[in-house]
Motif scaffolding. Structure first.
Motif, PDB file in Angstrom:
ATOM      1  N   UNK A 155      20.836 -31.549 -55.622  1.00 27.52           N
ATOM      2  CA  UNK A 155      19.711 -32.615 -56.257  1.00 27.52           C
ATOM      3  C   UNK A 155      19.325 -33.634 -55.073  1.00 27.52           C
ATOM      4  N   UNK A 156      18.511 -34.514 -55.597  1.00 26.89           N
ATOM      5  CA  UNK A 156      17.938 -35.841 -54.874  1.00 26.89           C
ATOM      6  C   UNK A 156      17.757 -36.701 -55.926  1.00 26.89           C
ATOM      7  N   UNK A 157      18.191 -37.797 -55.685  1.00 23.41           N
ATOM      8  CA  UNK A 157      17.751 -39.228 -56.845  1.00 23.41           C
ATOM      9  C   UNK A 157      17.114 -40.143 -56.074  1.00 23.41           C
ATOM     10  N   UNK A 158      16.005 -40.542 -56.631  1.00 23.48           N
ATOM     11  CA  UNK A 158      15.123 -41.482 -55.955  1.00 23.48           C
ATOM     12  C   UNK A 158      14.748 -42.613 -57.213  1.00 23.48           C
ATOM     13  N   UNK A 159      14.557 -43.651 -56.488  1.00 25.89           N
ATOM     14  CA  UNK A 159      14.388 -44.865 -57.157  1.00 25.89           C
ATOM     15  C   UNK A 159      13.571 -45.880 -56.441  1.00 25.89           C
ATOM     16  N   UNK A 160      12.556 -46.490 -57.179  1.00 27.12           N
ATOM     17  CA  UNK A 160      11.760 -47.396 -56.474  1.00 27.12           C
ATOM     18  C   UNK A 160      12.417 -48.701 -56.184  1.00 27.12           C
ATOM     19  N   UNK A 161      13.701 -49.143 -56.609  1.00 27.79           N
ATOM     20  CA  UNK A 161      14.307 -50.368 -56.500  1.00 27.79           C
ATOM     21  C   UNK A 161      15.025 -50.059 -55.122  1.00 27.79           C
ATOM     22  N   UNK A 162      15.562 -51.570 -54.585  1.00 29.61           N
ATOM     23  CA  UNK A 162      16.312 -51.640 -53.664  1.00 29.61           C
ATOM     24  C   UNK A 162      18.016 -51.273 -53.799  1.00 29.61           C
ATOM     25  N   UNK A 163      18.237 -51.063 -55.087  1.00 32.00           N
ATOM     26  CA  UNK A 163      19.648 -50.736 -55.401  1.00 32.00           C
ATOM     27  C   UNK A 163      20.027 -49.969 -56.706  1.00 32.00           C
ATOM     28  N   UNK A 164      20.944 -49.453 -56.645  1.00 26.46           N
ATOM     29  CA  UNK A 164      20.966 -48.539 -57.915  1.00 26.46           C
ATOM     30  C   UNK A 164      21.368 -49.512 -59.272  1.00 26.46           C
TER      31      UNK A 164
END
Length: 422
Positions: free
Chosen positions: A29-38
């Motif tokens: 898997x890969x986990x992507x997010x446009x924020x700077x932290x989870x």
């Protein structure tokens, strides 16, 4: 099966849980997010040495998914008092859970917050819901919370307006109590069966603990997905594309609706506004929630966060959280002046000297759960083809069901890709 990884869009509670279960099943898997932290909406900032959660947030330790996924000891949870101070006609009155605070039961019985019969009905409600299974709660006829309090449980308008409206209105961000009775009864059961707490280092410690169990090289922050080209291709904000064996959209509902171009995904959200203040001393001196039992003013609830978790404030200082349900039309400066006047009315002239630290306006704090809203359909995570969705808007507006839908999405991916259980 494609050799490309499953791509999860959104590193909030749902996306992290999905990633954890895929990782346990040895599914790339890969986990992507446009924020700077989870964390998604579960985020915490440090301002002038104070720990500020982005909006007033708590963890209910009875949540089944949280019990399965989190190490409570490592989070060093700090509990609230099991009850509240209800302010009405200029005075605070204690409403306590008599099973946990029996010595406070007399004050609760005679508090002008509902009738004596209402207080006995609370005990009946508590007993009934703690003995029911979650399946029973979620299969009960669905009404609004206000309707079920009046008709199924028999509470007076006085009790509904002075206690349930500010308490659960502050939970739902819905002071009309239009939210589903299933959501209310589930949350009441959770409040009764566990603690209401915050981690010593702030709510963001929860998603950070979850992320720490994942391979760091599979987490891609500051990475924005612009569009879903198809079930196996994502177009990124920089124009590049990512291949995927499956796509899991783990964003909030408005973002999922946009990415998937699916108008069936609910758009309506509930907003909240939280103002933080520093003070020389606590106006409450205990880890308790203070509620507005009168239907006036903007303030809904106030908590001294450093009374709950001393680590939220520098030594010798006090951190106060003031919550307004919704997103008021006033600009920030005007809103702060109005809230400060109300705080002075609640706590006296010393509140005039409190220093305003920060105001958080959160327009997409929770999905709207006006009836009919709450369904427990495990197939809801399957969107189309190899595209899946997860998020609290699919079940109940809670950390528990953000995590539950993330788990269900991972299980659906595993089943559809014919991967044996780990």
């Amino acid at each position: 099966m494609s050799t490309a990884p499953v791509t999860i869009v959104g590193a909030g509670m749902a996306g992290l849980t999905c990633a954890i279960h895929l990782h346990r099943a040895n599914i790339p898997f890969r986990l992507v997010d446009d924020a700077d932290a989870v964390g998604g909406r579960v985020r915490t900032d440090t301002v002038e040495g104070f720990t500020l959660d982005r909006g007033f947030q708590v963890l209910l330790t009875a949540y089944p998914e949280c019990q399965d996924h989190l190490d409570y000891g490592a989070l060093n949870l700090k509990p609230f008092y099991d009850g509240a101070l209800v302010r009405t006609h200029g005075r605070f009155h204690r409403i306590a859970d008599p099973f946990r605070h029996p010595f406070d039961a007399p004050r609760t019985l005679f508090a002008p917050v509902g009738t004596l019969a209402d207080k006995l009905r609370v005990a009946r409600l508590r007993g009934a819901l703690t003995s029911q299974s979650l399946n029973e709660i979620f299969s009960a006829p669905e009404q609004s919370t206000r309707q079920v309090l009046a008709t199924r449980w028999g509470f007076s308008d006085l009790m509904i307006n002075r206690f349930f409206r500010p308490f659960f209105g502050g939970v739902f961000f819905d002071t009309e109590l239009e939210a589903s009775s299933r959501l209310f009864e589930f949350l009441f059961k959770m409040f009764a069966q566990g603690d209401t707490a915050v981690p010593a280092q702030g709510m963001q410690a929860i998603p950070e603990q979850m992320a720490s169990t994942l391979p760091a090289d599979q987490l891609h922050l500051n990475t924005r997905v612009a569009a879903i080209e198809d079930a196996h291709t994502l177009r990124m904000d920089d124009g590049t594309t990512l291949d995927a064996s499956a796509v899991v959209i783990a964003t909030d509902a408005p973002s999922a609706r946009t990415l998937l171009q699916d108008e069936a995904i609910p758009a309506k959200q509930r907003a909240t506004t939280c103002l933080y203040y520093r003070a020389a001393e606590s106006p409450l001196d205990e880890p308790i929630l203070a509620l507005n039992g009168d239907q006036d003013g903007l303030l809904n609830n106030v908590a001294v966060m450093s009374d709950v978790a001393p680590s939220y404030a520098p030594e010798g200082e006090t951190l106060i959280s003031a919550v307004v349900v919704g997103d008021p039309v006033e600009d920030d400066a005007s809103l702060e002046r109005t809230v400060r006047r109300e705080l002075i009315d609640w706590f006296g002239l010393p509140a005039g000297g409190w220093s305003h630290l920060k105001t958080y306006r959160i327009p997409h704090a929770l999905p709207d759960q006006t009836t009919p809203a709450v369904r427990h359909n495990p197939d809801a995570v399957r969107h189309h083809g190899a595209v899946y969705v997860c998020g609290d808007y699919l079940r109940t507006a809670s950390i528990n069901d953000a995590m539950a839908t993330g788990r269900l999405a991972a299980e659906a991916v595993r089943a559809d890709q014919s991967v044996p259980s780990a």
